[in-house]
Design a protein around this motif. Sequence first.
Motif, PDB file in Angstrom:
ATOM      1  N   LYS A  52       1.207  -0.977  -0.321  1.00  0.00           N
ATOM      2  CA  LYS A  52      -0.140   0.278  -0.023  1.00  0.00           C
ATOM      3  C   LYS A  52       1.104   1.309  -0.001  1.00  0.00           C
ATOM      4  O   LYS A  52       1.620   1.346   0.616  1.00  0.00           O
ATOM      5  CB  LYS A  52      -0.990   0.370   1.354  1.00  0.00           C
ATOM      6  CG  LYS A  52      -1.944  -1.300   2.052  1.00  0.00           C
ATOM      7  CD  LYS A  52      -2.845  -1.840   2.419  1.00  0.00           C
ATOM      8  CE  LYS A  52      -3.674  -2.398   2.480  1.00  0.00           C
ATOM      9  NZ  LYS A  52      -4.264  -2.581   3.755  1.00  0.00           N
ATOM     10  N   ILE A  91      -0.681   7.925  -1.441  1.00  0.00           N
ATOM     11  CA  ILE A  91      -1.465   9.289  -1.954  1.00  0.00           C
ATOM     12  C   ILE A  91      -0.407  10.513  -2.060  1.00  0.00           C
ATOM     13  O   ILE A  91      -0.326  10.633  -0.999  1.00  0.00           O
ATOM     14  CB  ILE A  91      -2.333   9.226  -3.303  1.00  0.00           C
ATOM     15  CG1 ILE A  91      -3.066  10.180  -2.098  1.00  0.00           C
ATOM     16  CG2 ILE A  91      -3.365   8.196  -4.183  1.00  0.00           C
ATOM     17  CD1 ILE A  91      -4.676  11.189  -2.540  1.00  0.00           C
ATOM     18  N   VAL A  99     -14.392   5.601  -1.864  1.00  0.00           N
ATOM     19  CA  VAL A  99     -13.050   4.887  -1.368  1.00  0.00           C
ATOM     20  C   VAL A  99     -13.744   3.201  -1.935  1.00  0.00           C
ATOM     21  O   VAL A  99     -12.710   2.831  -2.034  1.00  0.00           O
ATOM     22  CB  VAL A  99     -12.499   6.032  -0.816  1.00  0.00           C
ATOM     23  CG1 VAL A  99     -10.930   4.665  -0.110  1.00  0.00           C
ATOM     24  CG2 VAL A  99     -11.682   6.826  -2.068  1.00  0.00           C
ATOM     25  N   ARG A 147      -8.844  -1.525  -5.175  1.00  0.00           N
ATOM     26  CA  ARG A 147      -7.943  -1.243  -5.085  1.00  0.00           C
ATOM     27  C   ARG A 147      -6.830   0.213  -4.073  1.00  0.00           C
ATOM     28  O   ARG A 147      -5.954   0.704  -4.327  1.00  0.00           O
ATOM     29  CB  ARG A 147      -7.316  -0.996  -6.666  1.00  0.00           C
ATOM     30  CG  ARG A 147      -7.323  -2.528  -6.803  1.00  0.00           C
ATOM     31  CD  ARG A 147      -6.306  -3.663  -6.342  1.00  0.00           C
ATOM     32  NE  ARG A 147      -6.699  -4.560  -7.142  1.00  0.00           N
ATOM     33  CZ  ARG A 147      -5.727  -5.093  -8.556  1.00  0.00           C
ATOM     34  NH1 ARG A 147      -5.079  -4.057  -8.751  1.00  0.00           N
ATOM     35  NH2 ARG A 147      -5.951  -6.048  -9.163  1.00  0.00           N
ATOM     36  N   VAL A 148      -8.125   0.333  -3.535  1.00  0.00           N
ATOM     37  CA  VAL A 148      -7.663   1.900  -2.744  1.00  0.00           C
ATOM     38  C   VAL A 148      -8.621   1.989  -1.564  1.00  0.00           C
ATOM     39  O   VAL A 148      -9.247   1.640  -1.572  1.00  0.00           O
ATOM     40  CB  VAL A 148      -8.433   3.572  -3.287  1.00  0.00           C
ATOM     41  CG1 VAL A 148      -7.281   4.118  -4.896  1.00  0.00           C
ATOM     42  CG2 VAL A 148     -10.012   3.303  -3.560  1.00  0.00           C
ATOM     43  N   GLU A 149      -7.907   2.820  -0.743  1.00  0.00           N
ATOM     44  CA  GLU A 149      -8.224   2.935   1.015  1.00  0.00           C
ATOM     45  C   GLU A 149      -8.115   3.704   1.234  1.00  0.00           C
ATOM     46  O   GLU A 149      -7.292   5.011   1.040  1.00  0.00           O
ATOM     47  CB  GLU A 149      -7.505   0.940   1.297  1.00  0.00           C
ATOM     48  CG  GLU A 149      -7.611   0.144   1.677  1.00  0.00           C
ATOM     49  CD  GLU A 149      -6.742  -0.720   1.984  1.00  0.00           C
ATOM     50  OE1 GLU A 149      -6.133  -0.247   3.372  1.00  0.00           O
ATOM     51  OE2 GLU A 149      -7.017  -1.519   1.824  1.00  0.00           O
ATOM     52  N   ILE A 187      -4.805   8.591   1.593  1.00  0.00           N
ATOM     53  CA  ILE A 187      -5.736   8.197   0.492  1.00  0.00           C
ATOM     54  C   ILE A 187      -4.735   6.813   0.179  1.00  0.00           C
ATOM     55  O   ILE A 187      -3.384   7.266  -0.355  1.00  0.00           O
ATOM     56  CB  ILE A 187      -6.383   8.379  -0.706  1.00  0.00           C
ATOM     57  CG1 ILE A 187      -7.484   9.257   0.001  1.00  0.00           C
ATOM     58  CG2 ILE A 187      -6.275   7.671  -1.694  1.00  0.00           C
ATOM     59  CD1 ILE A 187      -7.600  10.117  -0.979  1.00  0.00           C
ATOM     60  N   ALA A 242      -3.151   4.029  -2.340  1.00  0.00           N
ATOM     61  CA  ALA A 242      -3.260   2.781  -3.877  1.00  0.00           C
ATOM     62  C   ALA A 242      -2.847   1.979  -3.221  1.00  0.00           C
ATOM     63  O   ALA A 242      -1.640   1.415  -2.898  1.00  0.00           O
ATOM     64  CB  ALA A 242      -1.923   3.523  -4.681  1.00  0.00           C
ATOM     65  N   CYS A 243      -3.605   0.077  -3.862  1.00  0.00           N
ATOM     66  CA  CYS A 243      -3.183  -0.784  -3.105  1.00  0.00           C
ATOM     67  C   CYS A 243      -2.360  -1.323  -4.226  1.00  0.00           C
ATOM     68  O   CYS A 243      -2.913  -1.933  -5.372  1.00  0.00           O
ATOM     69  CB  CYS A 243      -4.365  -1.637  -2.930  1.00  0.00           C
ATOM     70  SG  CYS A 243      -4.169  -0.683  -0.919  1.00  0.00           S
ATOM     71  N   THR A 251      -5.569  -0.979 -10.187  1.00  0.00           N
ATOM     72  CA  THR A 251      -5.252  -0.082  -9.517  1.00  0.00           C
ATOM     73  C   THR A 251      -5.101   1.282  -9.518  1.00  0.00           C
ATOM     74  O   THR A 251      -5.385   2.433  -9.313  1.00  0.00           O
ATOM     75  CB  THR A 251      -3.658  -0.235  -8.517  1.00  0.00           C
ATOM     76  OG1 THR A 251      -4.141  -1.322  -7.559  1.00  0.00           O
ATOM     77  CG2 THR A 251      -2.972   0.775  -7.784  1.00  0.00           C
ATOM     78  N   SER A 286      -8.676   2.804 -10.418  1.00  0.00           N
ATOM     79  CA  SER A 286      -9.135   2.930  -9.143  1.00  0.00           C
ATOM     80  C   SER A 286      -8.681   4.455  -8.723  1.00  0.00           C
ATOM     81  O   SER A 286      -9.653   5.185  -8.157  1.00  0.00           O
ATOM     82  CB  SER A 286      -8.909   1.917  -8.306  1.00  0.00           C
ATOM     83  OG  SER A 286      -9.742   0.428  -8.620  1.00  0.00           O
ATOM     84  N   LEU A 287      -7.450   4.269  -8.870  1.00  0.00           N
ATOM     85  CA  LEU A 287      -6.720   5.869  -8.114  1.00  0.00           C
ATOM     86  C   LEU A 287      -6.904   7.181  -9.029  1.00  0.00           C
ATOM     87  O   LEU A 287      -7.011   7.866  -8.646  1.00  0.00           O
ATOM     88  CB  LEU A 287      -4.956   5.945  -8.166  1.00  0.00           C
ATOM     89  CG  LEU A 287      -4.491   6.740  -8.077  1.00  0.00           C
ATOM     90  CD1 LEU A 287      -4.550   6.561  -6.223  1.00  0.00           C
ATOM     91  CD2 LEU A 287      -2.965   6.317  -7.632  1.00  0.00           C
TER      92      LEU A 287
END
Length: 344
Positions: A260, A263, A286, A291-293, A300, A302-303, A323, A326-327
């Motif tokens: 992970k 950002i 989110v 693919r983001v947490e 935030i 990025a996974c 990813t 999603s980002l």
Amino acid sequence: MDDASGRKRKCDTQLDNVFLYYKGGKVAEGMKSQITRVRIGPQVKDIPHNAFRGCTNLTEVQFGEGSLEVIGDGAFYECRALQQVILPSSVTDLGACAFYGCINLAAVKLNEGLEIIEMSTFHGCRALQRVTIPLSVTKLDNYAFWGCCDLVKVQFSEGLEIIGQAAFNECLALRSVTVPSSVTRLGSFAFIGCINLTEFILLGGERLLNQESLDRGLLGVERALNKKKLSEMIGNGNSLSDDCPLRTDAFHRCPLTTLKISIPRALSERMERLPRECRLSIEQRVHDLRRVELTQDGNILACFPLPRRSSVLDTVEDTNDETAESLHQVLQLILFMNSGSRAF
């Protein structure tokens, strides 16, 4: 007879409980098994290597605030009864194997001023549960916390640059690690054998994500991961291309499946300035993406998956650019919300 016998037992106990006011130099070998408590005199500038090595009954060391700067290699090697260490802020150099094998050392306080934690400093301190690395520390050398099997929490500070080879080998209780953006190098097998490590967060998003893609406003799908920069941090000299993925032996024998990466902070700050209803909308988005947490403190992440081939975590991948996609969706929403809020 009984009274005399009682007095004798009391005398024996006192002989076994030896307090040493330490003025420097090495401790006589004949005393080492008897010493239970030590106070370091304020005039002592360095404790030489192996000074207290093998003081197996030493339970307490009072450092105090004095002129102590250096704790030498192996200074408290295998002081197995030692339970707590509070280093003064004057200490800048903590030698290799300084507390090696102190198996009952459960609490350590490292103060600002310390610069390097040398090789195997806390190797085998299996009772150690938590440690905070001060802002002044730039390097954790190889094997620094190897075998600290009860270590559940390590708090790094911005300023740390290097985490050495096998530094946290077999830290069995570690479940989550967050590495500051200042770290430029993870040594080979840095977290090998951390069999409960399921979360690993890198806060160096400014370096580790594709900055060009971010700067362009995320129009279209671009690869999100800057493999060159990530290789400089956790790679092993492999040549990089789309056909030669990035190896991740830092996490060998860990159950970790995802790397992970935060950002860039500037983008998170944009989100923080939005009206509450806009932030809630982004947060919901989110949560809906794979693919983001979003962390509790508002970062935030990025996974990136770490595929497992047999028993080895082998590569960092962005399967099907999911990813990146999603980002992009989240960051485009941040940009859109910012432009909308300025219009009002």
